[in-house]
Design a protein around this motif. Structure first.
Motif: not given
Ligand code: MN
Ligand code: PEP
Length: 365
Positions: A25, A49, A54, A202, A228, A239, A242
């Protein structure tokens, strides 16, 4: 956007398979970025990524490492040969990302809602041949999503794509963001050549649900996924709930089942034809039933008007709903679906009766 051929970038990056974009993330430290890059490359991802800046809902949380993270991404690219992707939210981010030779720039959900911001980003991107991905706006508005894509396309960006990350909702639901699959499907129908990528992280908000959502998207003919991935998700700076580990990603990728979008087998085609005809006939019947239902509703509306009875009858409505749910359960039909359907029918019924009242009122004047 009809003249944009999207430059076939997808096939150049992922071949004929599903495109996989993976990484944290947020970029947190150089070591974390490099270790994650090695891990996701090994897992089979095509693009690394990381969020450098953020967008946090409230101030005081970790807001990204800033431009230093771009250097780490450059290093990861040198070491692994992977392409790199970061989120950009203003022209300054674009300028820095271009200076650091980032390959893919994505526009986040909180930015794509704002045409002024998207226009400024488009201006900064003009003339670049980078891949640009536009996430859906946080609210379920297809026109706004298309508008953002058009602004980028108009700046001459040919390597364009869309990311579906779900939609913010107050509803109590098993997702962090509601998928509302019909919206990306509508986008794909309008722009079939534009790569469409799903962001199950997400949408789910929970690592244990990432695979199922990604697989649903692949089943719906999405072209890729953005997942992620963090070397130590539990201790991630954003995050944490997740993100998956590179090992989990490695297990996941070979399990994705890609459906065929065209059928060539003549026997299968024949069965499809028969079943589709039956479905079409049932649909015709369904509409006829709705018409009959409408006639009865209008008749009862006229009686209510004559006797000055309120249109909305709570007991009756609850009775209709409960009967429908019971009936659905006995027939193995999803209870939620029937509930939604009957709410819609009831809403329409109230509207029809109001129309009857209005018409009779006008006539009596
Ligand atoms: Mn994120
Ligand atoms: C992200 O990708 O980390 C992110 C902030 O996503 P979104 O814009 O979809 O919320």
């Amino acid at each position: 956007m009809t003249h944009t051929n999207f430059n076939n970038w997808l096939e150049q990056v992922a071949g004929k398979g599903i495109l996989v974009i993976a990484g944290p993330c947020s970029a947190e430290t150089e070591e974390q970025v490099l270790a994650t890059a090695r891990g996701v490359k090994q897992a089979g991802a095509h693009i690394l990524r990381a969020g450098i800046w953020k967008p946090r809902t409230r101030p005081g949380n970790f807001e990204g490492v800033g431009a230093i993270g771009l250097k780490w991404m450059q290093r990861a690219k040198q070491e692994t040969g992977m392409m790199t992707a970061v989120e950009v939210a203003n022209p300054h981010h674009v300028e820095l990302a271009l200076q650091h030779d980032i390959d893919v720039l994505w526009i986040g959900a909180r930015t794509s809602v704002n045409p002024f911001a998207v226009q400024e980003i488009a201006g900064a991107l003009r003339g670049s041949d980078k891949i640009v991905l536009v996430k859906n706006p946080i609210n379920p508005d297809l026109a706004l999503w298309i508008g953002a894509l058009e602004r980028i396309a108009k700046a001459g960006i040919e390597k364009l794509g869309a990311i579906h990350r779900g939609f913010s909702s107050y509803k109590k639901m098993p997702y962090r963001n509601e998928p509302l699959w019909q919206i990306p499907i509508d986008l794909k129908t309008r722009f079939p050549a534009m790569p469409l990528i799903n962001d199950p992280s997400h949408i789910s908000g929970k690592r244990e649900n990432v695979f199922d959502i990604a697989q649903t998207a692949i089943q719906l003919l999405f072209d890729g996924v953005m997942i992620e991935t963090h070397i130590d998700p539990e201790n991630a700076w954003s995050d944490a709930r997740q993100q998956v580990t590179p090992d989990m990603l490695k297990e996941m990728i070979p399990k994705f089942v890609t459906p065929k979008d065209k059928v060539f087998n003549p026997d299968l085609l024949k069965s499809f034809k028969i079943l589709r005809k039956e479905i079409d006939d049932l649909d015709t019947e369904l509409v006829q039933l709705l018409k009959n239902r409408q006639d009865k509703i209008e008749a009862i509306g006229r009686l209510k008007f004559k006797e000055n009875v309120a249109i909305y009858q709570k007991e009756r409505w609850l009775d209709i709903l409960n009967k429908a749910i019971k009936n659905a359960e006995e027939n193995n039909i999803n209870r939620k679906f029937i509930e939604q359907l009957f709410r819609l029918l009831h809403q329409e019924s109230l509207k029809l009766q109001h129309q009857v009242f209005n018409a009779l009122n006008t006539k009596n004047k």
